[in-house]
Structure formats: C-alpha cells, structure tokens
Design a protein around this motif. Sequence first.
Motif, short mmCIF file in Angstrom:
data_model
loop_
_atom_site.label_atom_id
_atom_site.label_comp_id
_atom_site.label_asym_id
_atom_site.label_seq_id
_atom_site.Cartn_x
_atom_site.Cartn_y
_atom_site.Cartn_z
N UNK A 109 0.84 -1.35 0.13
CA UNK A 109 0.02 0.09 0.04
C UNK A 109 0.93 1.37 -0.08
N UNK A 110 2.05 1.17 0.81
CA UNK A 110 2.87 2.35 0.63
C UNK A 110 3.51 2.66 -0.85
N UNK A 111 3.66 1.73 -1.62
CA UNK A 111 4.12 1.86 -2.90
C UNK A 111 3.23 2.28 -3.64
N UNK A 112 2.00 1.82 -3.53
CA UNK A 112 0.76 2.46 -4.40
C UNK A 112 0.62 3.85 -4.06
N UNK A 113 0.53 4.45 -2.68
CA UNK A 113 0.41 5.48 -2.34
C UNK A 113 1.53 6.52 -2.95
N UNK A 114 2.69 5.82 -3.02
CA UNK A 114 3.76 6.79 -3.47
C UNK A 114 3.65 6.88 -4.93
N UNK A 115 3.21 5.78 -5.78
CA UNK A 115 2.83 5.97 -7.40
C UNK A 115 1.61 7.00 -7.40
N UNK A 116 0.98 6.97 -6.65
CA UNK A 116 -0.31 8.03 -6.78
C UNK A 116 0.13 9.36 -6.68
N UNK A 117 1.13 9.63 -5.46
CA UNK A 117 1.57 10.85 -5.29
C UNK A 117 2.47 11.56 -6.53
N UNK A 118 3.24 10.44 -7.25
CA UNK A 118 3.76 10.86 -8.55
C UNK A 118 3.05 11.26 -9.67
N UNK A 119 1.95 10.44 -9.61
CA UNK A 119 1.02 10.69 -10.65
C UNK A 119 0.24 12.02 -10.37
N UNK A 120 0.00 12.41 -9.22
CA UNK A 120 -0.75 13.62 -8.99
C UNK A 120 0.15 14.67 -9.28
N UNK A 174 -4.47 16.50 3.14
CA UNK A 174 -5.47 15.30 3.05
C UNK A 174 -4.84 14.08 3.64
N UNK A 175 -3.67 13.74 3.33
CA UNK A 175 -3.14 12.67 3.87
C UNK A 175 -2.85 12.79 5.54
N UNK A 176 -2.56 13.85 5.66
CA UNK A 176 -2.20 13.98 7.26
C UNK A 176 -3.71 13.96 7.96
N UNK A 177 -4.66 14.52 7.49
CA UNK A 177 -5.76 14.34 7.96
C UNK A 177 -6.13 12.85 8.27
N UNK A 178 -6.27 12.20 6.89
CA UNK A 178 -6.41 10.64 7.00
C UNK A 178 -5.69 9.93 8.09
N UNK A 179 -4.28 10.19 8.20
CA UNK A 179 -3.31 9.48 9.13
C UNK A 179 -3.65 9.86 10.74
N UNK A 180 -3.86 11.06 10.77
CA UNK A 180 -3.53 11.78 12.06
C UNK A 180 -5.04 12.22 12.61
N UNK A 181 -6.03 12.60 11.87
CA UNK A 181 -7.09 13.13 12.19
C UNK A 181 -8.29 12.26 12.05
N UNK A 182 -9.32 12.70 11.91
CA UNK A 182 -10.76 11.81 11.83
C UNK A 182 -11.36 12.07 10.35
N UNK A 183 -11.62 10.88 10.02
CA UNK A 183 -12.42 11.18 8.49
C UNK A 183 -11.18 10.78 7.27
N UNK A 184 -11.96 10.79 6.09
CA UNK A 184 -11.01 10.83 4.85
C UNK A 184 -10.60 12.08 4.51
N UNK A 185 -9.31 12.38 4.37
CA UNK A 185 -8.79 13.47 4.02
C UNK A 185 -9.27 14.39 2.76
N UNK A 186 -9.38 13.75 1.65
CA UNK A 186 -9.75 14.04 0.47
C UNK A 186 -11.19 14.49 0.44
N UNK A 187 -11.87 13.67 0.94
CA UNK A 187 -13.21 13.97 1.19
C UNK A 187 -13.50 14.98 1.82
N UNK A 188 -12.94 15.33 3.16
CA UNK A 188 -13.30 16.28 4.05
C UNK A 188 -12.72 17.63 3.46
N UNK A 189 -11.90 17.63 2.52
CA UNK A 189 -11.37 18.87 1.85
C UNK A 189 -12.33 19.28 0.97
#
Length: 447
Positions: A109-120, A174-189
């Motif tokens: 999952x970390x690799x997939x997230x990394x690929x997602x960041x590069x693609x972003x 968004x990633x910080x909200x997902x990891x250290x906060x409450x809820x799904x970061x992208x959706x909350x933004x």
Amino acid sequence: MVFSTITDIFKLPALRNRILFTLAMLAVYRLGIFIPSPGIDRNALAEFFSSSEGSLLSLYNMFSGGALERFSVFVLGILPYISASIIMQLAQVMFPRIERLKSEGQSGRKKINQYTRYLTIGIALIQSFTISVSLQSMSTASGTSIVLDGGGWWFTVMTVITMTSGSCFVMWLGEQITERGIGQGASLIITAGIIAAIPSGARSLYENMVMGEISLLTITFLFVFMTIVIGAIVFVERGQYQVPIRFPKRVTADGAASGGQNTHLPLKVNVAGVIPPIFASSIMFFPATISSLFPNSAFFQFLSSIFVPDTWTYLVSYIVLIVTFTFFYAAITFNPTDIADNLRRQGAFIPRVRPGAETVAKLDYILLRLTAGGAIYLSAVCILPEVMARSYNIPFYFGGTGLLIIVGVCMQTVAQIEGYLLSQQYDGMDKQSQGGGRRAKFAVDRE
C-alpha cells in the motif's frame, strides 16, 4: 444524547486531539484559498466569473472551495489527487503487478500511495500548464485581459510552479488528516469547500428574492424538497442488507454441543458511498482541459460543448459515469470469492446455499442488486435536485452532488467518531475487569 456524546469526545485526549488536528488542517486549507496566485487581474477575473455562472467553471469552483474564482495558490485543490487515485484503481484491475502490490500488505500500500503521489504531480503539471495557456487567451466581455501585461513565458512558468506546489500541499493536508485526524482527508477537503460556498449561495438566493426573480413560495418548496432529499440520503446511507449466516453445531469430546449460532453479514445498500459522484465530476473536467490546449480544433471544441451543464448530453454523460463508477468501485471493494472462502474456512454457510461456487453466485447476485439500486439512487440524488435548482434559477451550490457529498462525508466522519468512542469504552471495561481480577487475586493471596 448529543451533548453527552460531545462531552465524551472532550474527555478522551486522543480523540479530542484528532478532531482538533483535523479542524486545524482544514483551517490551513481555507486560509490558502485566500492567498492569490500572481499575475492575474482580480477585477477582470471577477467580471469573467459573473458572466459564466452555471457553467462547468462553476462546478469546478465548487469542488475547489472557491479557489478558482479567486485564482488562489490552491486553485487545483484536491482534484489532481482524486484523478490519480482513479487511474491507480484502474491500474490495479488492468495490471497484475500493481494488483500484487495491493496484496502485499502495508508495504504494498505504501508503494501504491507513492505511485499515486507521483501521478498527482504529473496531472497537476498538465492541468496547471493548460490553465495558464487558457488564461492568456481569455478576456472579459469588455475586452479586458484576465492576465496582467498579456502574460508570456514567465507567467506560464510561474503559474505551473505555483499551482503544482499548491496541489501537492493540499494532497499532503489530506493525507495528514487521514493518518492523524478523523475522517477521509480528500473527502473532508472537498466537503469543507462546498460548505464554505453555502453562505454566498444563500446570499445570492436572497438577492434574487428581493429583486423579484424568485418567489418566497418557490424557495420554501425547494428547501422542503432538499430536506426530503437529505432524509432520503441519510436513510439509504444507513441502510443495510443482512445476509443470513449460520455456524454449525460442534460436538466436543465429552459429548457437549457448542456453536450453532445464527448471525448475518451486513452489506451497505449503497456499497460505493459518495465516491462515484466525486470520480464522475472529476472526469467531467477532462474535456474542457483538453479543449483548452486546442482552441482551434473543431473536434475538441465540440467535445467540450457536450459537457456543458444544463444540457441533456451533460446529464446523460454524468449518469453514465456515476453508474460506471458505482459498479467499478463495488467490484474492487467487495470480492464474493474471498468472502465465500472465509465462510468455508470458518465452517459457516448461507442457509439453503452450498459452500463454494453456489455461495459465490449468491453473493454476486446480492451485490448486483444492491449496486444497481445504489447506482439509481446516486443518479437520482445528483441529477434531480440539479435539474430543479437550475429550473428555478437557484445558485449552483444547492445541487444534488454537493448535497450528497456533504451528508455522506459527515455521516462517515460521525460513524468513525462513534466507533472510536465505542472502542475506548471497550478498552476501559477490559482494563477495569483486569484490575478487578488482580485485586481479587491479591485478596486471596493475603488470606
């Protein structure tokens, strides 16, 4: 009940800190909306947006939280990250190598997230370049250029760097909200941006009523209709289809029987949640982005005209995308074969259904019905309020898509908070029982 829940939240330091951290990150995002990107004539931009109300730009402006009409450093918002997530989920289905990464656990999952960041970053570079080129050819009805001093290569480079950096920062929030906060970061933004636009929409609605463009009776009817829609969203999002599951009785060596209980497998009525409308809306922006690169191409201009709001081609395309992503997201998040294997290993079964292939077929049939109903529900919620709002000249912010995202994301966040409270209560009960056992053992030892 509500006040006791709020009190319980502030009694738990870990949950309180998560909520405060989430609010702080959202406040940083909203602050960045008001930081302007250089090289833009603000007055000309405001005049241009006032003449394009109800267009696709208004939809993009809603998802960006008003960043587009201000042309802030966060003008791209979280949408490049969402587009990258769509591509990566498609890649998991199409490419076995990426699919294997998903099954590798945390490291995969970390690799997939990394690929997602590069693609972003790649998508943000393309979108920022197309926007910078388009802005240099745009002007108001009076002929005033939106870009100061006519733009040029310096404006293009500066805009690409500013917008790409802003998009990466929003992705990090968004990633910080997902990891250290409450809820799904992208959706909350996205939700925070839509909610922030409601006051200006309400003000426009009031101004239209004062000028006599819309009657009080019409406003009352529409708000009653929106209340009914909200009730329907809450009802469906909380709805579950319970698949009966039975565990056989087991006879131990001493002849005692154990097990044999009946339980159920809960499946959400709307399996895909609010993801399909978000993905569909993100896809709707691509034709406009591509056509801006080829302003003299008749084909691309025709392609862009198909996705103009308030047209039947836009509504049909939007429904098709919602239905497609509903089935796609349900297929990648719910695997009947894995569930059937897990039930077989546990000795459980669905009544009157044989383990194995028949169980897979049964679960597939249930999933197909739920997904079809969920696709119809999402399409109706997103389209019907939209049609009514535009028919009565209501501001764009009262559309069904924004309403569905707000209600759905808020319900998911509240459910996560309630789950956290419940887990803390169980932990507290477990500690109390362990403490009581130690005190009893200490008393026995003393005797």
